[in-house]
Design an enzyme around this catalytic site. Structure first.
Site, PDB file in Angstrom:
ATOM      1  CE  LYS A  22      82.146  64.258  49.433  1.00  0.00           C
ATOM      2  NZ  LYS A  22      82.410  64.619  50.839  1.00  0.00           N
ATOM      3  CG  ASN A  23      81.901  68.355  49.850  1.00  0.00           C
ATOM      4  OD1 ASN A  23      81.564  67.248  50.260  1.00  0.00           O
ATOM      5  ND2 ASN A  23      83.142  68.654  49.519  1.00  0.00           N
ATOM      6  CB  CYS A 116      89.340  60.472  57.248  1.00  0.00           C
ATOM      7  SG  CYS A 116      89.720  62.022  56.469  1.00  0.00           S
ATOM      8  NE  ARG A 121      88.276  66.055  57.499  1.00  0.00           N
ATOM      9  CZ  ARG A 121      87.498  65.772  56.454  1.00  0.00           C
ATOM     10  NH1 ARG A 121      87.536  64.563  55.948  1.00  0.00           N
ATOM     11  NH2 ARG A 121      86.693  66.673  55.950  1.00  0.00           N
ATOM     12  CG  ASP A 307      87.909  68.570  48.338  1.00  0.00           C
ATOM     13  OD1 ASP A 307      86.737  68.934  48.524  1.00  0.00           O
ATOM     14  OD2 ASP A 307      88.683  68.292  49.272  1.00  0.00           O
ATOM     15  NE  ARG A 399      83.052  59.129  52.321  1.00  0.00           N
ATOM     16  CZ  ARG A 399      83.870  60.140  52.638  1.00  0.00           C
ATOM     17  NH1 ARG A 399      85.178  59.967  52.639  1.00  0.00           N
ATOM     18  NH2 ARG A 399      83.383  61.322  52.980  1.00  0.00           N
TER      19      ARG A 399
HETATM   20  C1  EPZ Z   1      84.869  70.282  53.953  1.00  0.00           C
HETATM   21  O1  EPZ Z   1      85.454  69.540  55.015  1.00  0.00           O
HETATM   22  C2  EPZ Z   1      84.653  69.296  52.810  1.00  0.00           C
HETATM   23  N1  EPZ Z   1      83.751  68.243  53.235  1.00  0.00           N
HETATM   24  C3  EPZ Z   1      86.001  68.691  52.392  1.00  0.00           C
HETATM   25  O2  EPZ Z   1      85.760  67.832  51.275  1.00  0.00           O
HETATM   26  C4  EPZ Z   1      86.922  69.820  51.946  1.00  0.00           C
HETATM   27  O3  EPZ Z   1      88.180  69.289  51.608  1.00  0.00           O
HETATM   28  C5  EPZ Z   1      87.072  70.835  53.099  1.00  0.00           C
HETATM   29  O4  EPZ Z   1      85.760  71.310  53.491  1.00  0.00           O
HETATM   30  C6  EPZ Z   1      87.905  72.026  52.699  1.00  0.00           C
HETATM   31  O5  EPZ Z   1      87.342  72.674  51.617  1.00  0.00           O
HETATM   32  C7  EPZ Z   1      82.423  68.468  53.205  1.00  0.00           C
HETATM   33  O6  EPZ Z   1      81.971  69.554  52.887  1.00  0.00           O
HETATM   34  C8  EPZ Z   1      81.536  67.321  53.591  1.00  0.00           C
HETATM   35  P1  EPZ Z   1      87.268  72.415  57.154  1.00  0.00           P
HETATM   36  P2  EPZ Z   1      85.576  70.202  56.503  1.00  0.00           P
HETATM   37  O7  EPZ Z   1      86.515  72.441  58.432  1.00  0.00           O
HETATM   38  O8  EPZ Z   1      84.364  71.011  56.785  1.00  0.00           O
HETATM   39  C9  EPZ Z   1      90.913  72.093  60.212  1.00  0.00           C
HETATM   40  C10 EPZ Z   1      85.853  65.847  50.059  1.00  0.00           C
HETATM   41  O9  EPZ Z   1      86.793  65.227  49.520  1.00  0.00           O
HETATM   42  N2  EPZ Z   1      89.887  72.228  61.259  1.00  0.00           N
HETATM   43  O10 EPZ Z   1      87.252  73.626  56.271  1.00  0.00           O
HETATM   44  O11 EPZ Z   1      85.939  69.145  57.449  1.00  0.00           O
HETATM   45  C11 EPZ Z   1      90.794  70.750  59.504  1.00  0.00           C
HETATM   46  O12 EPZ Z   1      91.454  69.746  60.233  1.00  0.00           O
HETATM   47  C12 EPZ Z   1      86.029  66.424  51.428  1.00  0.00           C
HETATM   48  O13 EPZ Z   1      84.750  66.049  49.535  1.00  0.00           O
HETATM   49  C13 EPZ Z   1      90.294  72.343  62.587  1.00  0.00           C
HETATM   50  O14 EPZ Z   1      91.473  72.342  62.900  1.00  0.00           O
HETATM   51  O15 EPZ Z   1      86.825  71.167  56.267  1.00  0.00           O
HETATM   52  C14 EPZ Z   1      91.432  71.020  58.168  1.00  0.00           C
HETATM   53  O16 EPZ Z   1      92.834  70.912  58.314  1.00  0.00           O
HETATM   54  C15 EPZ Z   1      87.410  66.147  52.006  1.00  0.00           C
HETATM   55  N3  EPZ Z   1      89.339  72.457  63.562  1.00  0.00           N
HETATM   56  C16 EPZ Z   1      91.063  72.484  57.894  1.00  0.00           C
HETATM   57  O17 EPZ Z   1      90.694  73.041  59.170  1.00  0.00           O
HETATM   58  C17 EPZ Z   1      87.991  72.456  63.253  1.00  0.00           C
HETATM   59  O18 EPZ Z   1      87.169  72.573  64.189  1.00  0.00           O
HETATM   60  C18 EPZ Z   1      89.887  72.658  56.935  1.00  0.00           C
HETATM   61  O19 EPZ Z   1      88.788  71.999  57.504  1.00  0.00           O
HETATM   62  C19 EPZ Z   1      87.610  72.334  61.903  1.00  0.00           C
HETATM   63  C20 EPZ Z   1      88.565  72.233  60.919  1.00  0.00           C
END
Ligand code: EPZ
Length: 418
Positions: A22-23, A116, A121, A307, A399
């Site tokens: 998915k990711n 979510c 996020r 995850d 999802r």
């Molecule tokens: C990706 O989410 C994945 N989703 C998530 O998988 C996964 O848990 C996550 O990466 C971490 O590996 C997809 O790829 C579609 P991040 P993403 O930006 O890109 C904070 C699943 O279950 N942050 O690395 O949203 C954020 O709030 C999903 O498949 C900011 O503060 O993850 C989080 O605490 C869940 N500001 C942390 O960083 C920003 O601008 C990691 O977020 C961006 C992120």
């Protein structure tokens, strides 16, 4: 009507084939927007997040059709229309279209994708990085526009290796003027898949000392339609690998992406599972949960993935003793704990740390999925529990899992939707 029923208490035996990731597929679908022609994405999982991304792409003019698990995306005639708010806010991954639309049109207009249950996020890191490339962001209440008269490559250092922000910078940088050096980039396998897709289409992306997480992207390259195979899903494979730790048994996970699962395999072996790797998957043999995990933190790749945190929590509810899991990536990703307590688990939570005291048995009951990975973890707990567990809100699980009932059924679990 919207639940999954699991009758647990038996070891897992059998083989199941692991779906496409998915990711990985979501950013690759966004990248197809940069290509004026028909790209083919193979091994595409039939999951609701993919259908959602398909809707978003069709909304801006892409012509998309499926042939079994190959997705044909024709982005020759797309418009820069704003996407409908409810479509964008309905899925966090819609944010990946920001970088792609900036790369294609030099502008984008969309709702904030919103948070979510696992966390707020925000997208501040995405927006700050794009501003350094000459993008002007105008934010209103829950909507924003992004415009770049000249998208320009530059040196960007992310404050933390955000997966989504890394993907958005890559999607913009491949079409920007000049070279972008992205430091402290995320290193998840899904980033590598996106870069592989774009390089196959003609982009020039070098993992300049990738160990130090630096990417070098040369912009303004014409990209050509290609066929690309999505890697299999390390989180789906990890879910089933952890399941057999909890129930005991002997399973084969066909096509599991072993090289992306090192942290998980190490943990499984530390918990006395026997994991053997072959060229088309992994075999896992386990006596059932015994060993605790004294302390573990989730972290960015290649550390233990966030995850996999909820599925691990479920497994540890029956370990012999105390385990401590600390969630370091999302601020609210322990929502599964009250549901596990309904099944008899003994778990204490303080801030982002869960302390699990193993119990003799879990009892099947009715529980509620609140988000994707927590929902899958409740099914895993149901496999371990005595009696029947009814997991409500299966839409969350659909999802990211193409057919979790099929997969667990292949592993000998008595499971059905109702
Ligand atoms: C990706 O989410 C994945 N989703 C998530 O998988 C996964 O848990 C996550 O990466 C971490 O590996 C997809 O790829 C579609 P991040 P993403 O930006 O890109 C904070 C699943 O279950 N942050 O690395 O949203 C954020 O709030 C999903 O498949 C900011 O503060 O993850 C989080 O605490 C869940 N500001 C942390 O960083 C920003 O601008 C990691 O977020 C961006 C992120």
């Amino acid at each position: 009507m919207n639940a999954i029923h699991v009758r647990g208490g038996n070891p897992l035996f059998g083989e199941t084939k692991i779906q496409g990731s998915k990711n990985a597929v979501l950013p690759v679908m966004a990248a197809a927007l940069l290509i004026e022609g028909t790209s083919v994405i193979e091994n595409c999982p039939r999951i609701t997040d993919v259908f959602h991304m398909q809707q978003l792409l069709e909304e801006i003019g892409c012509k998309i059709h499926w042939r079994d698990r190959s997705l044909y995306i024709d982005a020759a005639n797309v418009t820069e229309n704003a996407m409908r708010g409810e479509l964008v806010t309905g899925m966090r991954s819609s944010i990946m279209l920001l970088g792609a639309m900036l790369g294609r049109f030099g502008k984008a207009a969309m709702n904030h994708p919103g948070g979510c249950v696992i966390g707020e996020r925000p997208i501040d890191i995405h927006l700050e990085a794009l501003k350094q490339m000459g993008v002007v962001i105008c934010e209103e209440e829950c909507f924003f526009t992004a415009t770049a008269a000249h998208l320009t490559g530059t040196v960007i250092t992310l404050p933390m290796p955000s997966v989504g922000a890394t993907e958005n910078v890559i999607l913009a940088a491949v079409m920007a003027q000049g070279v972008t050096v992205l430091k402290n980039a995320a290193k998840e396998p899904e980033i590598t898949a996106l870069c592989d897709f774009l390089k196959a289409a003609g982009a020039v992306i070098e993992a300049d000392s990738f160990a130090e997480s630096t990417l070098l992207i040369r912009g303004r390259r014409k990209l050509y339609p290609i066929s690309f195979r999505i890697p299999t899903d390390r989180i789906v494979a990890g879910t089933y690998l952890l399941s057999v730790l909890g129930t005991g048994g002997h399973i084969f996970l066909k096509d599991a992406p072993v090289k992306h699962m090192k942290a998980l395999i190490q943990l499984a072996e530390a918990m006395d599972a026997e994991v053997s790797v072959c060229e088309n998957g992994i075999t896992v043999l386990a006596e059932g949960i015994h060993k605790t995990v004294p302390y573990l933190e989730t972290g960015v790749y290649p550390l233990f993935p966030t995850d996999m945190q909820s599925p691990l929590l479920a497994v540890l509810t029956k370990a012999k003793g105390k385990s401590v899991i600390c969630e370091k990536i999302f601020e609210n990703r322990l929502r599964i704990v009250p549901e596990l307590r309904k099944m008899g688990a003994r778990i204490e939570v303080k801030d982002n740390m869960a302390t699990v005291y193993g119990v003799e048995a879990l009892k099947g009951t009715r529980v509620e999925a609140l988000e994707l990975r927590g929902g899958a973890a409740l099914i895993l707990a149901g496999c371990m529990a005595e009696g029947e567990t009814i997991v409500e809100n299966r839409q969350f699980i659909e999802r990211g899992y193409e057919d979790i009932v099929r997969d667990y059924g292949n592993l000998g679990v008595k499971i059905n939707t109702a």
